[in-house]
Structures are given as C-alpha cells and as structure tokens.
Write a protein that holds these residues in place. Sequence first.
Motif, PDB file in Angstrom:
ATOM      1  N   CYS A  42       0.820  -1.207   0.000  1.00 59.72           N
ATOM      2  CA  CYS A  42       0.000   0.000   0.000  1.00 59.72           C
ATOM      3  C   CYS A  42       0.862   1.268   0.000  1.00 59.72           C
ATOM      4  O   CYS A  42       0.562   2.226   0.695  1.00 59.72           O
ATOM      5  CB  CYS A  42      -0.917  -0.024   1.225  1.00 59.72           C
ATOM      6  N   LEU A  70       0.137  -0.018  -4.739  1.00 58.84           N
ATOM      7  CA  LEU A  70      -0.418   1.323  -4.852  1.00 58.84           C
ATOM      8  C   LEU A  70       0.752   2.263  -5.130  1.00 58.84           C
ATOM      9  O   LEU A  70       1.629   2.445  -4.277  1.00 58.84           O
ATOM     10  CB  LEU A  70      -1.140   1.719  -3.561  1.00 58.84           C
ATOM     11  N   VAL A  99      -2.568   0.134  -9.358  1.00 60.72           N
ATOM     12  CA  VAL A  99      -3.354   1.318  -9.049  1.00 60.72           C
ATOM     13  C   VAL A  99      -2.438   2.411  -8.519  1.00 60.72           C
ATOM     14  O   VAL A  99      -1.305   2.142  -8.100  1.00 60.72           O
ATOM     15  CB  VAL A  99      -4.487   1.012  -8.035  1.00 60.72           C
ATOM     16  N   THR A 150      -2.167   6.801  -6.860  1.00 62.75           N
ATOM     17  CA  THR A 150      -2.772   7.983  -6.262  1.00 62.75           C
ATOM     18  C   THR A 150      -2.402   9.196  -7.108  1.00 62.75           C
ATOM     19  O   THR A 150      -1.485   9.149  -7.921  1.00 62.75           O
ATOM     20  CB  THR A 150      -2.274   8.215  -4.822  1.00 62.75           C
ATOM     21  N   TYR A 162      -4.666   9.629   0.872  1.00 66.05           N
ATOM     22  CA  TYR A 162      -3.402   8.990   1.248  1.00 66.05           C
ATOM     23  C   TYR A 162      -2.582  10.076   1.922  1.00 66.05           C
ATOM     24  O   TYR A 162      -2.074  10.986   1.271  1.00 66.05           O
ATOM     25  CB  TYR A 162      -2.717   8.446  -0.005  1.00 66.05           C
ATOM     26  N   GLU A 167       2.961  -1.523   3.917  1.00 66.78           N
ATOM     27  CA  GLU A 167       3.558  -0.817   2.789  1.00 66.78           C
ATOM     28  C   GLU A 167       5.077  -0.821   2.922  1.00 66.78           C
ATOM     29  O   GLU A 167       5.610  -0.882   4.028  1.00 66.78           O
ATOM     30  CB  GLU A 167       3.035   0.624   2.728  1.00 66.78           C
ATOM     31  N   PHE A 205      -9.687   1.053  -0.971  1.00 67.29           N
ATOM     32  CA  PHE A 205      -9.283   1.734  -2.194  1.00 67.29           C
ATOM     33  C   PHE A 205      -9.990   1.276  -3.456  1.00 67.29           C
ATOM     34  O   PHE A 205     -10.003   2.008  -4.460  1.00 67.29           O
ATOM     35  CB  PHE A 205      -7.774   1.568  -2.410  1.00 67.29           C
TER      36      PHE A 205
END
Length: 262
Positions: free
Chosen positions: A8, A37, A59, A61, A128, A201, A256
């Motif tokens: 993440c 992410l 994916v 941000t 985030y 993460e 998410f």
Amino acid sequence: MLAHWVDCGVNLTSSQFAEQTAAVVTRAKAANVQQLLLIGCDVAGSNQAAELAKTHQLVATAGVHPHDAKSVSANYLQHLSQLLSRPEVVAVGECGLDFNRDFSPRDQQEKVLREQLALAQSLQLPVYLHERDASETMLKVLQDYRVHGVLHCFTGNHSALMGYLDYGLHIGITGWICDERRGDKLRTLLPEIPLERLLLETDAPYLLPRTLRPKPKSGKNEPAYLPEIASQVATLLGTDLAHLQQQTSANFYRLFMSQSHV
C-alpha cells in the motif's frame, strides 16, 4: 480468500527505479505481492504513476506532497481532478503536513492539504495522508472534512494514533517496524491498531527493512520485501502470516477499490 500481499505504498516513479520498473513489478509478483499502490507526490509524478499503473495493471494515487506544496500551479486541482477520473487512480494524495523538514511554508502546506481534502470529499475518494511532527494540526484540519483513507507510514505517538483511529483512518505500517534503532515506540503501539484498520507498505525505495537477510547490494527497498515487514508485524501481534495476509489485503481492497472499476 485473498492469498496474496498488497503493498500500500510504492514510489515507483523514483529516479532510483529508473529503467527498472518492470523488473521491480516482476520481482514483487514473484514474491506474491500482487497489487501495488503507486504514489504520486506532485502533478507530473502523479501522471507518471498513473501511466505506470495502467501499464502494469496496478493502481495509483494523485496528489501533492507537503514538500511540494510551495510549487503548486494555479490550476493544479484541475489537473488532479482529471487524473482522479482515470480508473487506475484510486485516491487523493500523497498529501498532508510535514513540520519536520518544513520544505514548504506551514501555512501553504495547510492550504494545499485543505484543498485536496475538499477534492477527496467532493469526489468521495479515499485520501493517502503524510504527517510528520504535525499530528495536532493535522487532526484539527481533518475535523473540518469527512474523508476516509490511510495515514501512511505512521511513526507518531499514542495520542496521534488514537486521534487518527478515532477519526476513522487506516494506519500504514512500513519497514520502520523492523528498525531496532528507532522502531521501539512503533512496536509498542502496533497492538493498539485494530487488525481491520491495518495496511502494510514498503514506501520503496526507502525504508529497507533492517531485519532483511541477505541485504540487497543495491541498498534499495522494493515491494518484493513486503513479506519481511509482514513477518515482523505477525510476530509482534502474535498472529499467523496467512491471517495477516488475508486481513490486510481485504482492508486494502475495501478501502481503495470498492468504488473503483479497475
């Protein structure tokens, strides 16, 4: 059952990964880290993260980091909105406050954070969040908005943790938990985080787990090393890896991906 790990938080646009992004993703998937992410920290980096996410079926941000708050253009929110309409872009950020390094003036950091929180609220997308030495101000700002998301790379104190949990945020844990020099406080706080609010993460290429053996010659962290962080977390929580994997991956997809059509 979700039988894979999710990272993440990966800075795949970092110059440290130049010409290596495909190999980094391949190594991650070989380590059963199947979803990443990818973090955007300014408009250009967010666009690059979105393109990498599209290429590798991941994916991303889109947002402006507090370090870059001083440099935003007059129409940066329009650019972010366009990026956030893309199916592979699932959250607003990395945004927040950093009163540790103060690379941007604090009033400008707060202004840009508020603008991004308002954007996330209007789009009903998760945030985030980045915070260093600014938890009191961050929590005051958050009270003016109704957003959901994650406090990335949490390293704060008990009061900050309780504030973020009470607000409803998820908590991101990185290789900081593997650092015997500065991770003691985080290790004592870890059991306070409900398992259904925990995310894992790497923050790669930063925060290489100090417990990792053998250490990579490059000295860089990467998503393939997420299982080392997970192993430390599972040990500290007294839970098994399979349960941790299932729960943290489910947390990620619920937070998410529930509104995304990726």
